[in-house]
Design an enzyme around this catalytic site. Structure first.
Site, PDB file in Angstrom:
ATOM      1  N   ASN A 110      62.161   9.693  19.303  1.00 49.46           N
ATOM      2  CA  ASN A 110      63.017  10.100  18.178  1.00 49.46           C
ATOM      3  C   ASN A 110      62.318   9.926  16.830  1.00 49.46           C
ATOM      4  O   ASN A 110      62.375  10.812  15.973  1.00 49.46           O
ATOM      5  CB  ASN A 110      64.331   9.307  18.183  1.00 49.46           C
ATOM      6  CG  ASN A 110      65.160   9.574  19.425  1.00 49.46           C
ATOM      7  OD1 ASN A 110      64.802  10.439  20.234  1.00 49.46           O
ATOM      8  ND2 ASN A 110      66.240   8.837  19.597  1.00 49.46           N
ATOM      9  N   THR A 155      68.028  48.958 -16.326  1.00 47.38           N
ATOM     10  CA  THR A 155      69.194  48.150 -15.949  1.00 47.38           C
ATOM     11  C   THR A 155      70.083  49.117 -15.162  1.00 47.38           C
ATOM     12  O   THR A 155      70.116  50.313 -15.478  1.00 47.38           O
ATOM     13  CB  THR A 155      69.972  47.601 -17.168  1.00 47.38           C
ATOM     14  OG1 THR A 155      70.459  48.698 -17.932  1.00 47.38           O
ATOM     15  CG2 THR A 155      69.094  46.719 -18.055  1.00 47.38           C
ATOM     16  N   HIS A 156      70.748  48.618 -14.163  1.00 47.28           N
ATOM     17  CA  HIS A 156      71.564  49.474 -13.270  1.00 47.28           C
ATOM     18  C   HIS A 156      70.725  50.600 -12.653  1.00 47.28           C
ATOM     19  O   HIS A 156      71.248  51.661 -12.345  1.00 47.28           O
ATOM     20  CB  HIS A 156      72.760  50.083 -14.019  1.00 47.28           C
ATOM     21  CG  HIS A 156      73.503  49.102 -14.862  1.00 47.28           C
ATOM     22  ND1 HIS A 156      74.532  48.336 -14.395  1.00 47.28           N
ATOM     23  CD2 HIS A 156      73.332  48.753 -16.169  1.00 47.28           C
ATOM     24  CE1 HIS A 156      74.986  47.544 -15.365  1.00 47.28           C
ATOM     25  NE2 HIS A 156      74.267  47.776 -16.451  1.00 47.28           N
ATOM     26  N   SER A 277      52.356  58.725   9.569  1.00 47.40           N
ATOM     27  CA  SER A 277      53.424  59.112  10.475  1.00 47.40           C
ATOM     28  C   SER A 277      52.805  59.811  11.677  1.00 47.40           C
ATOM     29  O   SER A 277      51.818  60.519  11.543  1.00 47.40           O
ATOM     30  CB  SER A 277      54.384  60.059   9.748  1.00 47.40           C
ATOM     31  OG  SER A 277      55.082  60.845  10.689  1.00 47.40           O
ATOM     32  N   LYS A 283      52.302  62.264   5.384  1.00 50.41           N
ATOM     33  CA  LYS A 283      52.944  61.003   4.999  1.00 50.41           C
ATOM     34  C   LYS A 283      51.983  59.828   4.875  1.00 50.41           C
ATOM     35  O   LYS A 283      51.058  59.661   5.653  1.00 50.41           O
ATOM     36  CB  LYS A 283      53.997  60.625   6.038  1.00 50.41           C
ATOM     37  CG  LYS A 283      55.149  61.592   6.066  1.00 50.41           C
ATOM     38  CD  LYS A 283      56.255  61.163   5.165  1.00 50.41           C
ATOM     39  CE  LYS A 283      57.273  60.403   5.988  1.00 50.41           C
ATOM     40  NZ  LYS A 283      58.352  59.918   5.190  1.00 50.41           N
ATOM     41  N   GLU A 290      58.096  47.507   3.430  1.00 50.63           N
ATOM     42  CA  GLU A 290      59.379  47.589   4.149  1.00 50.63           C
ATOM     43  C   GLU A 290      59.532  46.432   5.142  1.00 50.63           C
ATOM     44  O   GLU A 290      60.601  45.842   5.283  1.00 50.63           O
ATOM     45  CB  GLU A 290      59.479  48.926   4.885  1.00 50.63           C
ATOM     46  CG  GLU A 290      59.625  50.108   3.933  1.00 50.63           C
ATOM     47  CD  GLU A 290      59.433  51.454   4.632  1.00 50.63           C
ATOM     48  OE1 GLU A 290      59.602  51.538   5.858  1.00 50.63           O
ATOM     49  OE2 GLU A 290      59.092  52.427   3.927  1.00 50.63           O
ATOM     50  N   LYS A 325      63.009  23.476  15.671  1.00 53.99           N
ATOM     51  CA  LYS A 325      61.588  23.815  15.719  1.00 53.99           C
ATOM     52  C   LYS A 325      61.256  25.299  15.719  1.00 53.99           C
ATOM     53  O   LYS A 325      60.563  25.789  14.831  1.00 53.99           O
ATOM     54  CB  LYS A 325      60.932  23.137  16.917  1.00 53.99           C
ATOM     55  CG  LYS A 325      60.944  21.667  16.698  1.00 53.99           C
ATOM     56  CD  LYS A 325      60.248  20.828  17.650  1.00 53.99           C
ATOM     57  CE  LYS A 325      60.586  19.407  17.243  1.00 53.99           C
ATOM     58  NZ  LYS A 325      62.064  19.139  17.233  1.00 53.99           N
TER      59      LYS A 325
HETATM   60  N1  ARG Z   1      61.738  17.318  22.035  1.00 57.26           N
HETATM   61  C1  ARG Z   1      62.583  16.449  21.290  1.00 57.26           C
HETATM   62  C2  ARG Z   1      62.974  17.100  19.950  1.00 57.26           C
HETATM   63  O1  ARG Z   1      62.364  18.064  19.595  1.00 57.26           O
HETATM   64  C3  ARG Z   1      61.855  15.183  21.020  1.00 57.26           C
HETATM   65  C4  ARG Z   1      62.735  13.991  20.917  1.00 57.26           C
HETATM   66  C5  ARG Z   1      63.319  13.692  22.233  1.00 57.26           C
HETATM   67  N2  ARG Z   1      64.120  12.511  22.203  1.00 57.26           N
HETATM   68  C6  ARG Z   1      65.033  12.273  23.127  1.00 57.26           C
HETATM   69  N3  ARG Z   1      65.672  11.196  23.010  1.00 57.26           N
HETATM   70  N4  ARG Z   1      65.253  13.113  24.088  1.00 57.26           N
HETATM   71  O2  ARG Z   1      63.885  16.680  19.286  1.00 57.26           O
END
Ligand code: ARG
Length: 462
Positions: A110, A155-156, A277, A283, A290, A325
């Site tokens: 953790n 503007t606008h 294109s 083109k 974009e 993540k």
């Molecule tokens: N893969 C977990 C995460 O991204 C890591 C921490 C995991 N901790 C646990 N107590 N399972 O948060």
């Protein structure tokens, strides 16, 4: 299936569950941060007498070996492990035996993941800032080159008053400058080390958290172990800052798309930054602009997703947080790529000065200056506004413009008009008379450029 926590279990994890729970397929991105954090932890444990010098040396050597093997492609991060932390620890134990089992003393995944993610994010805050700085340097160069490139200001989306390209680009300069300031703020606020928080309640080992923090370049350790393992504010702040970067890029791209259109023809994108294109041979499309505009959505999405994930999580760590993540990695990559290609696109584009100046002259962009002329001759502004309004109507009817009318025609609207009106409402005069700081005249812009040049030499991470 390999895992670190088999002791209490009597049954293997279901295969589908293992895959659902696993994060290695994406948290392998944190591999080098995991090694770096683990080395600092081992060095600190030895200093505190928790590990012997031999154990620490074996661990550091083992971790460095794993890093090298991964870098050289001898060891694959595709292994069947739950996450990057398990991957590193399992490989270390395999490599150095007993000492490897001691690395996790006084540490939990953790606080480990909290650290890895912070290290990763901190590096990308700096990288984003660097890319923004590169873009600002390009913009400043273009501004210096285009102090006399007149164009309509809108503007606008209606032609309003003439400005210069330098002035228009200068608006974006200020936006990206604020984006850099946000990066600096986030960096300073997040730069505290969560390692040593353990699972949630610290540890009974005599860890020196300040020492680990200094080894990893942090300002100091975080002050509450429960907050340390469950704080994702810095990610939310960074995603918000990245969303703002994308919003700025997207607005700029929208303008480039308009300017590049057959109707405007203000700009021509370099062949290296345009696409064709498959069916229409004539083109040349602004796909890159974009795409950046389009990718803005996914970065906003990442911010919304993480805010939503975090909103109901009780203290302290919960697995929901693993969801931070993929979206963060994706948003960071999206913004960095966008900044890089955008900078290339804008620095290689060609601006059609004649077309821009001509466009600035149409559309009565000098109407305000014509009213100001009458004000200077003693006409109250509200009356002047009315007179010029009627004059514009007259011009529209005759399909002409104010400066093309004869002095006699002008005098029909006000006897205050004299031949000096033509100079007073010329395109050059309309721009160059705007001398207040922040306005488009060359003189005002030169002062702004001077201020911004100094700004670009300052280091914002000291
Ligand atoms: N893969 C977990 C995460 O991204 C890591 C921490 C995991 N901790 C646990 N107590 N399972 O948060």
């Amino acid at each position: 299936m390999a895992q670190l926590w088999g002791g209490r279990f009597t049954k293997e994890t279901d295969e589908k569950v293992f895959a659902f729970n696993a994060s290695l397929p994406f948290d392998k991105n944190l591999f080098s941060q995991d090694i770096e954090g683990s080395i600092a932890h081992a060095v600190m444990l030895e200093k505190q007498g928790v590990l012997t010098a031999e154990e620490k040396d074996a661990i550091v050597k083992g971790l460095a070996g794993i890093r090298e093997d991964v870098e050289k492609g001898r060891l694959s991060l595709e292994e069947n492990q739950e996450d990057v932390h398990s991957f590193v620890e399992a490989n270390l134990i395999q490599r150095i035996g007993e000492a490897g089992k001691k690395l996790h003393t006084g540490r939990s995944r953790n606080d480990q993941v909290a650290l890895d993610m912070r290290l990763y994010t901190r590096a990308h805050v700096v990288r984003t800032d660097e890319l923004l700085k590169g873009l600002l340097e390009e913009l400043l160069r273009l501004m210096e080159e285009n102090l006399d490139t007149y164009m309509p200001g809108f503007t606008h989306l209606q032609k309003a008053q003439p400005v210069t390209l330098a002035h228009h680009l200068g608006a974006y300069f200020e936006m990206f400058k604020r984006d850099r300031l946000r990066c600096g703020d986030i960096y300073r606020r997040m730069n505290y080390c969560p390692l040593g928080a353990g699972a949630l309640a610290g540890t009974t080992y005599p860890l020196d958290r300040s020492y680990t923090a200094s080894l990893l370049g942090f300002e100091g350790p975080t002050l509450n172990s429960m907050d340390s393992v469950s704080d994702r504010d810095y990610l939310i702040e960074f995603l918000a800052a990245l969303s703002t970067v994308m919003m700025h890029l997207s607005r700029f791209c929208e303008e480039i798309i308009l300017w590049n259109s057959n109707e405007y023809r203000f700009i021509e994108l370099d062949d290296a930054y345009s696409t064709g294109s498959s069916i229409m041979p004539q083109k040349k499309n602004p796909d890159i602009a974009e795409l950046i505009r389009g990718k803005t959505g996914r970065v906003y999405g990442a911010l919304m997703a993480l805010l939503t994930t975090m909103k109901g999580i009780p203290l302290a760590y919960n697995k929901d947080m693993q969801e931070d993540k993929e979206l963060t990695f994706d948003a960071i990559r999206t913004v960095e790529d966008s900044l890089e290609v955008f900078t290339g696109m804008i620095s290689t584009a060609r601006f059609n000065r004649e077309v821009m100046a001509k466009s600035a002259m149409n559309g009565f962009t000098n109407a305000t200056d014509a009213a100001d002329y009458l004000v200077n001759k003693g006409v109250p502004f509200r009356d002047a506004h009315g007179i010029i309004g009627r004059l514009v109507l007259y011009c529209l009817d005759k399909n002409t413009c104010i400066d093309a009318l004869s002095i006699d025609e002008l005098k029909n609207f006000s006897d205050k008009f004299e031949p000096d009106i033509y100079d007073a409402i010329s395109l050059r005069a309309c721009v160059e008379k705007r001398l207040t700081l922040g306005a488009p005249s060359r003189k005002a812009m030169e002062e702004v450029i001077r201020i911004n040049k100094t700004y670009l030499t300052e280091d914002h991470y000291e």
